[in-house]
Design an enzyme around this catalytic site. Sequence first.
Site, PDB file in Angstrom:
ATOM      1  CG  ASP A   7       4.413   3.582   0.317  1.00 52.32           C
ATOM      2  OD1 ASP A   7       4.887   2.560  -0.219  1.00 52.32           O
ATOM      3  OD2 ASP A   7       3.315   3.610   0.893  1.00 52.32           O
ATOM      4  CE  LYS A  51       5.096  -2.497   2.843  1.00 47.55           C
ATOM      5  NZ  LYS A  51       4.951  -1.957   4.225  1.00 47.55           N
TER       6      LYS A  51
HETATM    7  O1  MRU Z   1       2.470  -0.804   4.273  1.00 50.14           O
HETATM    8  P1  MRU Z   1       1.668  -0.758   3.006  1.00 50.14           P
HETATM    9  O2  MRU Z   1       1.032  -2.055   2.653  1.00 50.14           O
HETATM   10  O3  MRU Z   1       0.701   0.395   2.997  1.00 50.14           O
HETATM   11  O4  MRU Z   1       2.746  -0.467   1.897  1.00 50.14           O
HETATM   12  C1  MRU Z   1       2.335  -0.412   0.551  1.00 50.14           C
HETATM   13  C2  MRU Z   1       3.432  -0.255  -0.407  1.00 50.14           C
HETATM   14  O5  MRU Z   1       4.588  -0.135  -0.056  1.00 50.14           O
HETATM   15  C3  MRU Z   1       3.037  -0.174  -1.850  1.00 50.14           C
HETATM   16  O6  MRU Z   1       3.996  -0.755  -2.671  1.00 50.14           O
HETATM   17  C4  MRU Z   1       2.899   1.319  -2.226  1.00 50.14           C
HETATM   18  O7  MRU Z   1       2.036   1.956  -1.344  1.00 50.14           O
HETATM   19  C5  MRU Z   1       2.422   1.511  -3.606  1.00 50.14           C
HETATM   20  S1  MRU Z   1       0.710   1.162  -3.735  1.00 50.14           S
HETATM   21  C6  MRU Z   1       0.121   1.558  -5.238  1.00 50.14           C
END
Ligand code: MRU
Length: 356
Positions: A238, A249
């Site tokens: 992220d 995550k």
């Molecule tokens: O809370 P989310 O579902 O938006 O979190 C997503 C993640 O943590 C993904 O692993 C990250 O955004 C990479 S997506 C290519």
Amino acid sequence: MLPTIAREQDTVVMIDQRKLPAEEIYVRCKSGAEVARAIKTMVIRGAPAIGVAAAMGIALGMRRSKATGTKQFATEFQKLCDLMAATRPTAVNLFWAIEKMKKVFADAAQGGCSVEEIKQRLEDEARRIHDADVASCRAMGVFGADLVPDAARILTHCNAGALATAGYGTALGVIRAAAEQGKKIAVLADETRPFLQGARLTAWELVKDGIDTTVITDNMAASMMRLGNVDLVVVGADRIAANGDVANKIGTYGVAVRAQAHEIPFYVAAPLSTIDLNTSDGSKIPIEERSDREVTHVGPNRLTPEGARIRNPAFDVTPAKYITAIITERGIARAPFHESLAALVESGQLAAGSRQ
Ligand code: MRU
């Protein structure tokens, strides 16, 4: 390719990721505010997809503006950018995409463009951001597939697939590219409590693609590693700080520590838009706290007793020392990350400059 998000006439259409895999329902957002709400409520999620959605939402919102003069139009634009920026704090792709839209707006306004011309430029930029994201994922896949042995059992956490991007995926892009090259791939998908992106979304995508997929609960990963069932880990991100610390995550950090304990390579796949050189290290990355309900309930069913306090940080930070390499669309970064990441970002900027 899976339809994550698209522009259709006067709407931005996205598959409702809260409903998958039980139902394939599409949400049609008719305004910028509706797109912002869709991001906040996880209709669409995943760092690159959030950035693309914000850009498309801003373009849609401004297309629908009734302003006739550029001053009023600029005020509305700023308000919509602020609304988008307030949706989710951790994924830097959101802020990256908003900045790109702001630059297009400022250049057009300074160049004396009319409101109608600015609207068109915003639409064009949103489409470019969408298309560039798919191209980045494809390029990342090619670089990343080189790191995957001819037969590999790959563990991934959360969903970093087509659903989390404009298409193809980052971590799942690497897996897809390796499978397309004829490598024998089997994936272990962490369930990813509490929102279950792994169990619901990653498994859904991979099964659709015919890739061998096994879902495990998050607490099974260490044992799978010790039993020799994991050859490598690949996850998305992220936000990646200048020193290579990675926010992803919640649970990713634990996977990385366990991978290192078992001498298993731990790879992160992310586009350059996820690298935040303005953030020196992971301790400065804002971590979103989400609603207690995601932890207390599964669907309509309550799991926890009333009165228990709940924590729900949606992301954690994996220190760079646990990361074997970071795969981007411009190549692979290895330690020392503050040098390798800066060099890749610079090469991306030069390439973008030479295309203009
Ligand atoms: O809370 P989310 O579902 O938006 O979190 C997503 C993640 O943590 C993904 O692993 C990250 O955004 C990479 S997506 C290519």
